[in-house]
Enzyme design. Structure first.
Site, PDB file in Angstrom:
ATOM      1  N   LYS A   1       0.844  -1.201   0.000  1.00 11.02           N
ATOM      2  CA  LYS A   1       0.000   0.000   0.000  1.00 11.02           C
ATOM      3  C   LYS A   1       0.881   1.253   0.000  1.00 11.02           C
ATOM      4  CE  LYS A   1      -3.964  -1.817   2.602  1.00 11.02           C
ATOM      5  NZ  LYS A   1      -4.979  -1.615   1.549  1.00 11.02           N
TER       6      LYS A   1
ATOM      7  N   ARG B   1     -10.367 -11.411   1.543  1.00 11.88           N
ATOM      8  CA  ARG B   1     -11.240 -12.422   0.948  1.00 11.88           C
ATOM      9  C   ARG B   1     -10.588 -13.814   0.961  1.00 11.88           C
ATOM     10  NH1 ARG B   1     -11.536  -8.961  -4.461  1.00 11.88           N
ATOM     11  NH2 ARG B   1     -11.193  -7.375  -2.877  1.00 11.88           N
TER      12      ARG B   1
HETATM   13  N1  BES Z   1      -8.211  -3.744   4.222  1.00  8.11           N
HETATM   14  C1  BES Z   1      -8.330  -3.305   2.892  1.00  8.11           C
HETATM   15  C2  BES Z   1      -9.590  -2.485   2.629  1.00  8.11           C
HETATM   16  C3  BES Z   1      -9.693  -1.158   3.343  1.00  8.11           C
HETATM   17  C4  BES Z   1      -9.237  -0.006   2.736  1.00  8.11           C
HETATM   18  C5  BES Z   1     -10.255  -1.075   4.589  1.00  8.11           C
HETATM   19  C6  BES Z   1      -9.349   1.209   3.380  1.00  8.11           C
HETATM   20  C7  BES Z   1     -10.376   0.132   5.239  1.00  8.11           C
HETATM   21  C8  BES Z   1      -9.913   1.283   4.635  1.00  8.11           C
HETATM   22  C9  BES Z   1      -8.339  -4.506   1.955  1.00  8.11           C
HETATM   23  O1  BES Z   1      -7.592  -5.588   2.350  1.00  8.11           O
HETATM   24  C10 BES Z   1      -7.776  -4.042   0.655  1.00  8.11           C
HETATM   25  O2  BES Z   1      -6.630  -3.701   0.638  1.00  8.11           O
HETATM   26  N2  BES Z   1      -8.575  -4.053  -0.393  1.00  8.11           N
HETATM   27  C11 BES Z   1      -8.141  -3.628  -1.678  1.00  8.11           C
HETATM   28  C12 BES Z   1      -8.668  -4.592  -2.679  1.00  8.11           C
HETATM   29  C13 BES Z   1      -8.074  -4.448  -4.052  1.00  8.11           C
HETATM   30  C14 BES Z   1      -6.596  -4.766  -4.029  1.00  8.11           C
HETATM   31  C15 BES Z   1      -8.789  -5.368  -4.997  1.00  8.11           C
HETATM   32  C16 BES Z   1      -8.663  -2.219  -1.924  1.00  8.11           C
HETATM   33  O3  BES Z   1      -9.751  -1.896  -1.453  1.00  8.11           O
HETATM   34  O4  BES Z   1      -7.949  -1.441  -2.526  1.00  8.11           O
HETATM   35 MN    MN Z   2      -5.551  -5.409   1.755  1.00 10.96          MN
END
Ligand code: BES
Ligand code: MN
Ligand code: ZN
Length: 503
Positions: free
Chosen positions: A283, A357
Site C-alpha cells: 500500500k 477475501r
Molecule cells: N483492508 C483493505 C480495505 C480497506 C481499505 C479497509 C481502506 C479500510 C480502509 C483490503 O484488504 C484491501 O486492501 N482491499 C483492496 C482490494 C483491491 C486490491 C482489490 C482495496 O480496497 O484497494
Molecule cells: Mn488489503
C-alpha cells in the site's frame, strides 16, 4: 461505570453534572419552569436551540439545586432514536472533557419520548446508557500517563458513575434497559480497544487470547487452531496471507449455546487482519497506519457474541475468526501465485492486498461444512471501494436472501449502525475470472466492493442464507473526522440486533 436508577426529586439529585434533555418543541413552554425549579436563570435559553447533541452548561442556585452543574441537552426537533443516542454521546463526551467522573440525567420526560420516538422505556434507557459509554470512550492506555494528568497531578478515571432519575412507574423498565445498555456499551468498548491497538501490540494470538478471556468470563466455548492445525486442515487462504509474516496465524472459533433449544444456528465470520500492509502489492505509505483497524470485523464478532452471551439470547452462535497480519517479506506470497483454499477452489492471487477475501474464504467454507448453520454472516473491512461508494458512516452489505437482508437493514436502522444493500448479480462474476485458476482474487476496475462479495459467494458452497457486510468505512474514524478518532466498534450493536431477530 456504576449505574443507579433513582426516583429522588430533581432538585435533590446530587451530581457534578446533571443533564436535562429537551426537544426543540419543548423549549417554549416547558423549559423555563423546569429551570426555575433549580434556580437557573431562563436567560440561558437565548443560547440554546436544542439541536441534537447541543449542550449549554448552567449553574443552579445553591439551596435550590444539589447538582453543581446542569446541562441543557438538545434532542433535536423530531427526536429520533439516533438523535437520542447522539445526545447521550455528546453529554458523556463533554463530561470527560470537563474531567467530571459522576454524571446524572433527568428521564422524567421519558414517557413522552416513548411516544415520539416509538420505542419502549427499556430501549431508550439502553440506548442512552450505550451512548454514555460511547461518548466517554478514550483510548489512552498507550500514553505514558503524563499527558492525561489533571493539574492536581491526578489522572481522570473517565466516568465512574451514572445516575438515572426516573418517575416511579418507569423504575423496573429503566433498570432493565440500563443493564442491557451497560453490556452493549462495554462490548463496544472492548471492540474499540482491540481495533485501536496497533500491530505491535495485537497479533493473531492476541485476538485469540481476548476471545479466550471473554469466553471464560461469560461462559461460552472458545477453541483456537494454531499454525500446525491450520496446516493440517489445509486452510490455504489463511496460510498464503500469513506467509510474509513473522507471526503465526490463528483460527478462532467461539461457540455460544443457550440453555434452551435455539431456533437458529448463526455463524458470524469476522476478518482478523491485525495489520494490512498490502503485502508485496504494498500500500502507499500515507495513512497506512490506519490498517491496524483491519481486524474490525473480528472485533465486532467477538463483541457481539460476548454481548449475546451476557444477555443470554436464545440463539446458538458460532463465531469464526481467521487472524494474521499481511506483510511483505522474502517468504511472502507473490502477485500471480496460485493457491488452493480450504474448499479446494484454486485462486490466482492477482493482488496480495486483496487478502481479506482469501482468509474469509477458508472461514466461510469451514463454518458451513462443520456447523451447517441456518444463517452465515461475514463482516469485514474488505474494500476501499466501499468507502468511495457509501462514505465513512455507512456499511455496504450483500445477501442472497431477501428476508435476511431485510433483518440486517432493520437492525441497522435500529442500532444506528446504518447499512445499505448492494447487488450480487452474476454479471459481476465475469470480472473475477482467471486464466490459470478457478477464480482471481481481484476484479479490476469498477465495482470493487461487489466483485469482492462475488468472490466470497464462491466459498459458501451454495448456502441459501448468507450475508456479507463491508465495514471498511464506518469501522474507523480517520484523523479529523470527529472529536474521537480511531476504532468505532461498528458492527457490535448491528450484529446483536440481527441476532435478536434470529432468536
Ligand atoms: N483492508 C483493505 C480495505 C480497506 C481499505 C479497509 C481502506 C479500510 C480502509 C483490503 O484488504 C484491501 O486492501 N482491499 C483492496 C482490494 C483491491 C486490491 C482489490 C482495496 O480496497 O484497494
Ligand atoms: Mn488489503
Ligand atoms: Zn485488508
Amino acid at each position: 461505570m456504576k449505574i443507579t436508577v433513582t426516583t429522588s426529586d430533581l432538585a435533590g439529585v446530587d451530581s457534578a453534572f446533571l443533564a436535562l434533555p429537551f426537544s426543540s418543541g419543548e423549549l417554549e413552554k416547558e423549559a423555563a419552569p423546569r429551570l426555575a425549579a433549580l434556580g437557573i436563570d431562563a436567560q440561558v435559553l437565548k443560547d440554546f436551540k436544542a439541536e441534537a447533541g447541543e449542550i449549554v452548561v448552567s449553574y443552579g442556585e445553591s439551596g435550590k439545586c444539589s447538582a453543581s452543574r446542569v446541562a441543557l441537552l438538545g434532542l433535536g426537533e423530531t427526536v429520533t432514536l439516533d438523535d437520542w443516542r447522539k445526545a447521550a454521546r455528546s453529554f458523556a463526551s463533554r463530561a470527560v472533557e470537563m474531567k467530571i467522573e459522576s454524571i446524572a440525567v433527568d428521564f422524567s420526560g421519558i414517557e413522552v419520548l416513548v411516544v415520539t420516538i416509538g420505542q419502549s422505556v427499556a430501549t431508550l434507557v439502553a440506548a442512552f446508557v450505550e451512548g454514555c459509554y460511547g461518548g466517554s470512550y478514550r483510548f489512552d492506555r498507550l500514553k505514558s500517563g503524563k499527558l492525561d494528568k489533571k493539574e492536581s497531578g491526578e489522572s481522570s478515571k473517565g466516568i465512574c458513575e451514572l445516575l438515572l432519575r426516573v418517575t416511579a412507574g418507569a423504575v423496573a423498565k429503566s433498570e432493565e434497559g440500563a443493564a442491557e445498555g451497560r453490556i452493549v456499551g462495554a462490548c463496544q468498548k472492548m471492540a474499540r480497544d482491540l481495533v485501536n491497538l496497533p500491530g505491535n501490540y495485537l497479533q493473531a494470538v492476541d485476538i485469540a487470547k481476548a476471545a479466550e478471556d471473554s469466553g471464560k468470563t461469560y461462559g461460552y466455548e472458545v477453541t483456537v487452531f494454531h499454525k500446525h492445525e491450520i496446516e493440517a486442515l489445509g486452510m490455504g487462504g489463511l496460510l498464503a496471507v500469513n506467509k510474509g509474516s513473522h507471526y503465526p496465524p490463528t483460527f478462532i472459533i467461539l461457540e455460544y449455546k443457550p440453555k434452551e433449544k435455539a431456533k437458529n444456528v448463526v455463524a458470524l465470520v469476522g476478518k482478523g487482519v491485525t495489520f494490512d500492509s498490502g503485502g508485496i502489492s504494498l500500500k502507499p505509505s500515507e495513512n497506512m497506519g490506519e490498517m491496524k483497524s483491519d481486524m474490525s470485523g473480528a472485533a465486532s464478532v467477538l463483541g457481539a457474541i460476548e454481548a449475546a452471551a451476557r444477555l443470554r439470547l436464545p440463539v446458538h452462535i458460532i463465531g469464526l475468526i481467521p487472524a494474521t497480519d499481511n506483510m511483505p517479506g522474502p517468504t511472502a506470497q507473490r502477485p500471480g501465485d496460485v493457491i488452493t483454499t480450504y474448499s479446494g477452489i484454486t485462486v490466482e492471487v492477482g493482488n496480495t492486498d486483496a487478502e481479506g477475501r482469501l482468509i474469509l474464504a477458508d472461514a466461510l467454507t469451514y463454518g458451513k461444512e462443520k456447523y451447517q448453520p441456518d444463517v452465515i454472516i461475514d463482516i469485514a473491512t474488505l474494500t476501499g471501494a466501499c468507502i468511495v461508494a457509501l462514505g465513512y458512516s455507512v456499511a455496504g452489505f450483500f445477501s442472497n436472501n431477501d428476508k435476511l437482508a431485510d433483518a440486517i437493514f432493520q437492525a441497522g436502522e435500529h442500532s444506528g449502525e446504518k447499512v445499505w444493500r448492494l447487488p450480487l448479480w452474476d454479471l459481476y462474476a465475469e470480472q473475477i475470472k482467471s486464466d490459470v485458476a478457478d477464480v482471481n482474487n481481484t476484479g479490476g476496475r469498477g465495482a470493487g466492493t461487489v466483485t469482492a462479495a462475488k468472490f466470497l459467494e464462491k466459498f459458501i458452497d451454495g448456502h441459501k442464507n448468507w450475508a456479507h457486510i463491508d465495514i471498511a468505512g464506518p469501522s474507523f474514524a480517520p484523523k479529523g473526522a470527529g472529536k474521537v478518532n480511531g476504532g468505532t466498534g461498528f458492527g457490535v450493536s448491528l450484529l446483536l440486533e440481527v441476532l435478536k431477530k434470529l432468536a
